[in-house]
Design a protein around this motif. Structure first.
Motif, PDB file in Angstrom:
ATOM      1  N   SER A   1       0.826  -1.206   0.000  1.00 25.41           N
ATOM      2  CA  SER A   1       0.000   0.000   0.000  1.00 25.41           C
ATOM      3  C   SER A   1       0.862   1.259   0.000  1.00 25.41           C
ATOM      4  O   SER A   1       0.370   2.347  -0.289  1.00 25.41           O
ATOM      5  CB  SER A   1      -0.928   0.006   1.217  1.00 25.41           C
ATOM      6  OG  SER A   1      -0.175  -0.023   2.418  1.00 25.41           O
ATOM      7  N   LEU A   2       2.158   1.120   0.318  1.00 26.63           N
ATOM      8  CA  LEU A   2       3.080   2.250   0.293  1.00 26.63           C
ATOM      9  C   LEU A   2       3.654   2.459  -1.100  1.00 26.63           C
ATOM     10  O   LEU A   2       3.841   3.590  -1.552  1.00 26.63           O
ATOM     11  CB  LEU A   2       4.220   2.015   1.296  1.00 26.63           C
ATOM     12  CG  LEU A   2       5.349   3.050   1.327  1.00 26.63           C
ATOM     13  CD1 LEU A   2       4.823   4.422   1.754  1.00 26.63           C
ATOM     14  CD2 LEU A   2       6.458   2.576   2.262  1.00 26.63           C
ATOM     15  N   HIS A   3       3.947   1.370  -1.810  1.00 26.71           N
ATOM     16  CA  HIS A   3       4.602   1.426  -3.114  1.00 26.71           C
ATOM     17  C   HIS A   3       3.665   0.931  -4.222  1.00 26.71           C
ATOM     18  O   HIS A   3       2.714   0.207  -3.943  1.00 26.71           O
ATOM     19  CB  HIS A   3       5.855   0.532  -3.126  1.00 26.71           C
ATOM     20  CG  HIS A   3       6.826   0.828  -2.029  1.00 26.71           C
ATOM     21  ND1 HIS A   3       7.564   1.984  -1.982  1.00 26.71           N
ATOM     22  CD2 HIS A   3       7.175   0.105  -0.935  1.00 26.71           C
ATOM     23  CE1 HIS A   3       8.339   1.963  -0.907  1.00 26.71           C
ATOM     24  NE2 HIS A   3       8.114   0.842  -0.261  1.00 26.71           N
ATOM     25  N   PRO A   4       3.964   1.272  -5.467  1.00 29.53           N
ATOM     26  CA  PRO A   4       3.195   0.718  -6.582  1.00 29.53           C
ATOM     27  C   PRO A   4       3.693  -0.658  -7.020  1.00 29.53           C
ATOM     28  O   PRO A   4       3.206  -1.208  -8.005  1.00 29.53           O
ATOM     29  CB  PRO A   4       3.403   1.747  -7.698  1.00 29.53           C
ATOM     30  CG  PRO A   4       4.748   2.314  -7.433  1.00 29.53           C
ATOM     31  CD  PRO A   4       4.895   2.335  -5.942  1.00 29.53           C
ATOM     32  N   HIS A   5       4.669  -1.191  -6.300  1.00 29.03           N
ATOM     33  CA  HIS A   5       5.182  -2.528  -6.598  1.00 29.03           C
ATOM     34  C   HIS A   5       5.015  -3.403  -5.352  1.00 29.03           C
ATOM     35  O   HIS A   5       4.701  -2.904  -4.272  1.00 29.03           O
ATOM     36  CB  HIS A   5       6.662  -2.464  -7.014  1.00 29.03           C
ATOM     37  CG  HIS A   5       7.523  -1.713  -6.056  1.00 29.03           C
ATOM     38  ND1 HIS A   5       7.816  -0.377  -6.209  1.00 29.03           N
ATOM     39  CD2 HIS A   5       8.127  -2.099  -4.884  1.00 29.03           C
ATOM     40  CE1 HIS A   5       8.582   0.033  -5.198  1.00 29.03           C
ATOM     41  NE2 HIS A   5       8.778  -1.011  -4.379  1.00 29.03           N
ATOM     42  N   ASP A   6       5.223  -4.693  -5.515  1.00 25.88           N
ATOM     43  CA  ASP A   6       5.028  -5.637  -4.416  1.00 25.88           C
ATOM     44  C   ASP A   6       6.364  -6.077  -3.817  1.00 25.88           C
ATOM     45  O   ASP A   6       7.387  -6.040  -4.483  1.00 25.88           O
ATOM     46  CB  ASP A   6       4.273  -6.881  -4.903  1.00 25.88           C
ATOM     47  CG  ASP A   6       2.901  -6.542  -5.452  1.00 25.88           C
ATOM     48  OD1 ASP A   6       2.343  -5.498  -5.059  1.00 25.88           O
ATOM     49  OD2 ASP A   6       2.384  -7.332  -6.272  1.00 25.88           O
ATOM     50  N   ALA A   7       6.301  -6.531  -2.578  1.00 25.05           N
ATOM     51  CA  ALA A   7       7.463  -7.152  -1.923  1.00 25.05           C
ATOM     52  C   ALA A   7       7.245  -8.656  -1.946  1.00 25.05           C
ATOM     53  O   ALA A   7       6.153  -9.152  -1.651  1.00 25.05           O
ATOM     54  CB  ALA A   7       7.600  -6.657  -0.487  1.00 25.05           C
ATOM     55  N   VAL A   8       8.291  -9.409  -2.307  1.00 22.31           N
ATOM     56  CA  VAL A   8       8.157 -10.866  -2.457  1.00 22.31           C
ATOM     57  C   VAL A   8       9.323 -11.581  -1.807  1.00 22.31           C
ATOM     58  O   VAL A   8      10.405 -11.016  -1.630  1.00 22.31           O
ATOM     59  CB  VAL A   8       8.060 -11.267  -3.948  1.00 22.31           C
ATOM     60  CG1 VAL A   8       6.819 -10.711  -4.587  1.00 22.31           C
ATOM     61  CG2 VAL A   8       9.306 -10.806  -4.704  1.00 22.31           C
ATOM     62  N   ALA A   9       9.087 -12.854  -1.462  1.00 18.87           N
ATOM     63  CA  ALA A   9      10.152 -13.698  -0.925  1.00 18.87           C
ATOM     64  C   ALA A   9       9.831 -15.154  -1.224  1.00 18.87           C
ATOM     65  O   ALA A   9       8.661 -15.547  -1.268  1.00 18.87           O
ATOM     66  CB  ALA A   9      10.312 -13.503   0.595  1.00 18.87           C
ATOM     67  N   TRP A  10      10.880 -15.933  -1.468  1.00 15.58           N
ATOM     68  CA  TRP A  10      10.761 -17.366  -1.691  1.00 15.58           C
ATOM     69  C   TRP A  10      11.641 -18.091  -0.691  1.00 15.58           C
ATOM     70  O   TRP A  10      12.661 -17.562  -0.239  1.00 15.58           O
ATOM     71  CB  TRP A  10      11.228 -17.766  -3.078  1.00 15.58           C
ATOM     72  CG  TRP A  10      10.336 -17.401  -4.227  1.00 15.58           C
ATOM     73  CD1 TRP A  10       9.430 -18.219  -4.856  1.00 15.58           C
ATOM     74  CD2 TRP A  10      10.269 -16.156  -4.919  1.00 15.58           C
ATOM     75  NE1 TRP A  10       8.806 -17.550  -5.887  1.00 15.58           N
ATOM     76  CE2 TRP A  10       9.301 -16.265  -5.943  1.00 15.58           C
ATOM     77  CE3 TRP A  10      10.924 -14.924  -4.749  1.00 15.58           C
ATOM     78  CZ2 TRP A  10       8.988 -15.240  -6.804  1.00 15.58           C
ATOM     79  CZ3 TRP A  10      10.616 -13.891  -5.616  1.00 15.58           C
ATOM     80  CH2 TRP A  10       9.652 -14.053  -6.622  1.00 15.58           C
ATOM     81  N   GLY A  11      11.295 -19.310  -0.382  1.00 19.51           N
ATOM     82  CA  GLY A  11      12.157 -20.092   0.498  1.00 19.51           C
ATOM     83  C   GLY A  11      11.643 -21.501   0.681  1.00 19.51           C
ATOM     84  O   GLY A  11      10.531 -21.844   0.270  1.00 19.51           O
ATOM     85  N   GLY A  12      12.450 -22.337   1.283  1.00 19.90           N
ATOM     86  CA  GLY A  12      12.082 -23.721   1.516  1.00 19.90           C
ATOM     87  C   GLY A  12      12.647 -24.623   0.432  1.00 19.90           C
ATOM     88  O   GLY A  12      13.354 -24.179  -0.466  1.00 19.90           O
ATOM     89  N   GLY A  13      12.288 -25.904   0.496  1.00 15.93           N
ATOM     90  CA  GLY A  13      12.928 -26.811  -0.436  1.00 15.93           C
ATOM     91  C   GLY A  13      12.066 -27.867  -1.062  1.00 15.93           C
ATOM     92  O   GLY A  13      12.582 -28.743  -1.740  1.00 15.93           O
ATOM     93  N   ALA A  14      10.740 -27.863  -0.845  1.00 13.77           N
ATOM     94  CA  ALA A  14       9.926 -28.929  -1.422  1.00 13.77           C
ATOM     95  C   ALA A  14       9.751 -28.728  -2.915  1.00 13.77           C
ATOM     96  O   ALA A  14       9.762 -27.619  -3.406  1.00 13.77           O
ATOM     97  CB  ALA A  14       8.546 -28.965  -0.757  1.00 13.77           C
TER      98      ALA A  14
END
Length: 299
Positions: A286-299
């Motif tokens: 809601s602050l930026h016009p872009h998104d924040a993302v993250a990936w992780g784990g191993g399955a």
């Protein structure tokens, strides 16, 4: 006398001699029954089904055979790892004349679940959880993965800290020379000024993927969704009254999180009940016009 209909997939040879990794269909409509504990519901799925074509001179596979075999997943029986394995075995068997050894089915549907309000008794609403199942049989090795998408709310820790600082500064400015403040006066000031600054929060989503056990009696989708919502702690709500909205605000305040925090919460929380999981989280800023993302784990 009925004429014999031509089948060019068998009578004609391919002009370009190349084996193909996967051949089949995509986007087939199919009713599927999901049954897990007290949950039982028939849902509309979109299904992809393919086999390999290792013979370079074979012009085409028998797509109608694959299509008809999918009825094995739509005959009023609950969808299970075992039923998916059976259909994959049948797909390979049906293409022995093409020397197919591998098969795969991908299925997407929305799991519709009735959810209670946070605190108001007898208040419920419906929530939709997108689900993808990917089953494959490669050289007689069966694997099945499930992915679910869960919506939640995320409040930024940095924004919360900045907001608290502004409220602190405003309070000190208003009462710097008042040494006789009572708790009641402080509470009254907060009632009128505690929202001088508010942290930003946003609707967010987590896509969680796990590998299912082939011998499991059901798909365990409800358990996976429940574990995901418990790990992230702030799942979006359905029907709410003011008391539920206040409880939701408290949950957000007690669970401030960056996208990195959310990903780690999910990886660690799911490891206890689901084993190793791969997560992809997205905070729709809601602050930026872009998104924040993250990936992780191993399955």
């Amino acid at each position: 006398m009925t004429a014999i209909l031509p089948d060019v997939s068998l009578t004609e040879r391919s002009r370009s001699l190349s084996p193909l990794e996967w051949v089949g269909m995509q986007g087939i409509d199919l009713p599927v029954l999901i049954e897990e504990g007290d949950y039982r519901r028939e849902l509309h799925a979109r299904v992809d089904a393919q086999v390999d074509l290792p013979m370079p001179h074979t012009k085409g596979i028998h797509m109608s055979r694959l299509y008809r075999l999918l009825d094995g997943l739509a005959e009023g029986k609950a969808l299970t790892p075992g039923s998916l394995r059976d259909v994959l075995d049948a797909m390979v068997e049906s293409h022995q004349d093409c020397t197919s050894r591998n098969a795969r089915v991908k299925m997407a549907f929305a799991l519709l679940v009735k959810r209670p309000a946070l605190v108001t008794p007898a208040l419920y609403g419906w929530k939709s959880y997108p689900v993808t199942l990917e089953a494959s049989l490669r050289e007689d090795r069966f694997t099945l993965q499930a992915s679910v998408t869960v919506g939640y709310s995320s409040t930024c820790p940095c924004s919360a800290a900045l907001s608290r600082q502004l409220i602190e500064q405003a309070f000190l400015e208003a009462h710097r020379h008042d040494a006789t403040l009572t708790p009641e006066q402080v509470a009254e000031w907060l009632t009128h000024h505690a929202t001088l600054a508010t942290p930003h929060s946003q609707r967010s989503e987590a896509i969680v993927r796990v590998t299912l056990k082939p011998e499991a009696e059901d798909l365990g989708l409800i358990a996976l969704i429940d574990a995901t919502e418990q790990a992230v702690a702030t799942p979006v709500q359905t029907a709410v009254k003011r008391a539920d909205e206040q409880a939701f605000a408290a949950l957000n305040g007690q669970n401030l999180m960056f996208v990195e925090d959310a990903a780690r919460r999910l990886i660690n929380g799911l490891a206890v009940s689901q084993g190793e999981a791969h997560v992809h989280v997205r905070h729709i800023e809601s602050l930026h016009p872009h998104d924040a993302v993250a990936w992780g784990g191993g399955a």
